[in-house]
Design a protein around this motif. Structure first.
Motif, PDB file in Angstrom:
ATOM      1  N   UNK A  82       1.165  -1.128  -0.488  1.00 19.51           N
ATOM      2  CA  UNK A  82      -0.325  -0.347   0.143  1.00 19.51           C
ATOM      3  C   UNK A  82       1.149   1.157  -0.025  1.00 19.51           C
ATOM      4  N   UNK A 105       4.137   1.524  -1.184  1.00 20.47           N
ATOM      5  CA  UNK A 105       4.527   1.166  -2.146  1.00 20.47           C
ATOM      6  C   UNK A 105       4.269   2.325  -3.560  1.00 20.47           C
ATOM      7  N   UNK A 106       2.737   1.707  -3.468  1.00 15.33           N
ATOM      8  CA  UNK A 106       1.359   2.599  -4.426  1.00 15.33           C
ATOM      9  C   UNK A 106       1.869   4.047  -5.057  1.00 15.33           C
ATOM     10  N   UNK A 107       1.517   4.378  -3.544  1.00 21.82           N
ATOM     11  CA  UNK A 107       2.180   5.975  -3.295  1.00 21.82           C
ATOM     12  C   UNK A 107       3.587   6.777  -4.305  1.00 21.82           C
ATOM     13  N   UNK A 108       4.375   5.233  -4.939  1.00 23.27           N
ATOM     14  CA  UNK A 108       5.264   6.104  -5.403  1.00 23.27           C
ATOM     15  C   UNK A 108       4.875   6.582  -7.045  1.00 23.27           C
ATOM     16  N   UNK A 109       3.998   5.395  -7.239  1.00 25.77           N
ATOM     17  CA  UNK A 109       3.262   6.245  -8.330  1.00 25.77           C
ATOM     18  C   UNK A 109       2.599   7.546  -8.629  1.00 25.77           C
ATOM     19  N   UNK A 110       1.604   7.034  -7.916  1.00 22.01           N
ATOM     20  CA  UNK A 110       0.864   8.279  -7.608  1.00 22.01           C
ATOM     21  C   UNK A 110       1.654   9.912  -7.164  1.00 22.01           C
TER      22      UNK A 110
END
Lengths: 274, 290
Positions: B122, B124-129
């Protein structure tokens, strides 16, 4: 109010949805999206390092959940009859196990185990009967991860099951023993069915905690890898759609288990804290 | 009951047997490790790393070498806790006071579930965002160039709010759930404005939940490692990151043990002080941890 709640739910689930979406990326790079291909799932499951980490994680989570549930439930049942200093001491240890940060537990366990193993291994080499072949060497690995995970999850199971025992209908147990049922029969026919939802949700939470834990495993896994350790080191090397595919599988597994745990826990006590 | 008393001796044997494995685990994997790092923290570093027996407070005297990690943790952990509270309270209020009884169990489950779902993924998803092709690329289309979000304290705070929001919502929800709605009606009947009713009735009634929620989030944030490691990119680091560095990279175990002990002590002091202030003026704070 409603709108705010909706925004928060989008905030909570948006990033998760994004990972799942990107795992179906047909392009080569994680950040350029073109729809849709399941090829990264094939790549992920064909990757021997990933598979080894996944199998390790599943073994660790299963052993942790079984051990923690058995030991935690046994302790919770016994604690009903324990009072005084012993009870206080036990409660203090239970809460300490929950409160101390995972990173400190990981470090302390690493240092203690390495020290103990360094002391025990030479003794073991001497004392081991030669007829049994070479002496085993105690080392860090999946076994130590299970032991460390069991500490925290066992404390969690104690707390969950104990709450349930406190709410249990005690008159049924008294009735059962008044009717001369042997203690074992009372346990299996009266106590166990009543505490079963709590035991089951303790099991599932232990499994998911262990399956998801990175920090403790990072310290005590030695040369072995678990899935979170594998994912973490891959992120360090760069983000690939393959990691997204693995992440989606992990999310699917934990989401399924959690909804089952939630459903079980809310069957009778609706709003008990997890 | 007479039967039970007769077999009292047998029962205490059973009790002991039931508690034995747990006790063994607590002693070997909790008490022993904590004693070991306490001993290590007053030791010296061996020539090849590791530990050399000694009794010195040098490691503790050396703590200012990692001051940045401590100041980061002690500013971002309380700040993160407050942000979590601000974002969580309206949702908890909605769930506890406004949501329909039919939708509530599902809505609650939807809040709790993410907390137990792979924290690593969860975050790690913010690396994209937050990364270069996420929000900054979007902003660039509106003419805002060169916005850096990832590897900043902002990114770490987003990660914190995202990760720990569920843990804050739940205790506040539980205390609002118990709130007697007739009190609000009485308050309105007596001419209080909605704001005044909220400040004088709802907010004080939900205080135990706020105390518990802040405590849970703060405790976990003090030992945080993953969020700064993934979203702070080595620029924003917590004590947890310093510990990983000391134990796994530079193998300075005695100093690492001193840092770990300092972290635990600071955490306990902060929690005690917080509970003291939170319970002043109120007779008893509801601080059940689970």
């Amino acid at each position: 109010m409603r709108v705010y709640a909706a925004v928060i739910y989008v905030f909570l689930y948006g990033p998760i949805a994004l990972i799942v979406l990107f795992s179906f990326n047909a392009g080569r790079h994680a950040s350029d999206f073109s729809c849709c291909s399941a090829s990264w799932y094939g790549r992920a499951f064909g990757n021997p390092f990933m598979m080894e980490a996944l199998v390790n994680s599943l073994i660790i989570a299963l052993c942790t959940a079984v051990l923690a549930t058995l030991m935690g439930t046994m302790a919770a049942l016994a604690l009903q009859r324990v009072r005084g200093v012993l009870r206080l001491l036990f409660d203090a240890l239970t809460y300490t196990a929950i409160i101390i940060p995972g990173i400190v537990i990981g470090i302390a366990t690493l240092v203690a185990l390495v020290t103990v193993f360094d002391a025990v291994n030479p003794l073991l080499a001497v004392a081991w009967p030669p007829s049994l072949g070479a002496a085993p060497r105690l080392r860090l690995g999946t076994g130590t991860v299970i032991a460390a995970h069991t500490l925290f999850t066992m404390a969690l199971v104690i707390v969950i099951v104990r709450t349930r025992i406190q709410d249990m209908d005690r008159s049924l147990i008294e009735a059962s023993s008044d009717l001369y049922a042997p203690p074992m029969r009372t346990f299996f026919q009266i106590t166990l069915p009543q505490i079963f939802p709590a035991v089951m949700s303790g099991f599932l939470l232990s499994f998911t905690f262990s399956f998801d834990d990175f920090v403790i495993a990072f310290f005590v896994a030695g040369a072995d890898t678990t899935l979170p350790i594998y994912v973490f080191s891959s992120i360090r090397r760069g983000v690939t759609p393959e990691i997204n595919a693995i992440a989606s599988v992990v999310l699917a597994v934990s989401l399924t288990l959690l909804f089952v745990a939630q459903a079980l826990q809310s069957r009778r006590r609706r709003y008990q804290s997890p | 009951m007479a039967k039970a008393e007769q077999s009292g001796g047998q029962r205490s044997v059973v009790t002991t047997m039931l508690l034995l494995p747990t006790t063994l685990w607590f002693l070997l994997l909790l008490v022993l490790p904590l004693i070991v790092i306490l001993v290590f923290s007053v030791g010296e570093r061996g020539p090849a790393g590791g530990y050399q027996p000694a009794f010195t407070l040098d490691q503790y005297a050396n703590l200012p070498a990692r001051l940045k990690a401590f100041t980061n943790t002690l500013t971002l952990a309380p700040l993160g806790t407050i942000l979590c509270l601000l974002f969580a309270y309206p949702l908890a209020y909605f769930l506890g006071v406004r949501a329909s009884a039919r939708a509530k169990p599902l809505l609650l489950a939807l809040v709790v579930v993410p907390f137990w779902t792979s924290f690593l993924i969860r975050t790690y998803a913010w690396i994209f965002i937050l990364g270069g092709r996420g929000i900054p690329a979007l902003l660039a289309q509106f003419g805002l160039d060169d916005v850096r979000l990832i590897n900043t304290p902002f990114a770490v705070l987003v990660g914190i709010v995202y990760g720990y929001l569920p843990l804050m919502v739940f205790p506040i929800y539980v205390s609002l759930e118990k709130l007697d709605k007739r009190l609000l009606e009485a308050s309105a009947d007596l001419g209080a404005s909605p704001l005044r009713s909220f400040l004088q009735v709802t907010l004080p009634m939900s205080l135990p939940g706020i105390v518990t929620g802040c405590l849970l989030v703060f405790i976990l944030l003090m030992g945080e490692y993953l969020i700064p490691a993934i979203l702070g990119g080595g620029k924003v680091f917590f004590v947890g990151n310093a510990l990983v560095d000391l134990f796994l990279q530079s193998r300075n175990w005695p100093f690492g043990s001193a840092v770990a002990m300092a972290l635990v002590v600071i955490m306990l002091l902060a929690v005690t002080a917080y509970l003291y202030f939170a319970s002043r003026g109120r007779r008893r704070a509801d601080v059940s941890v689970i």
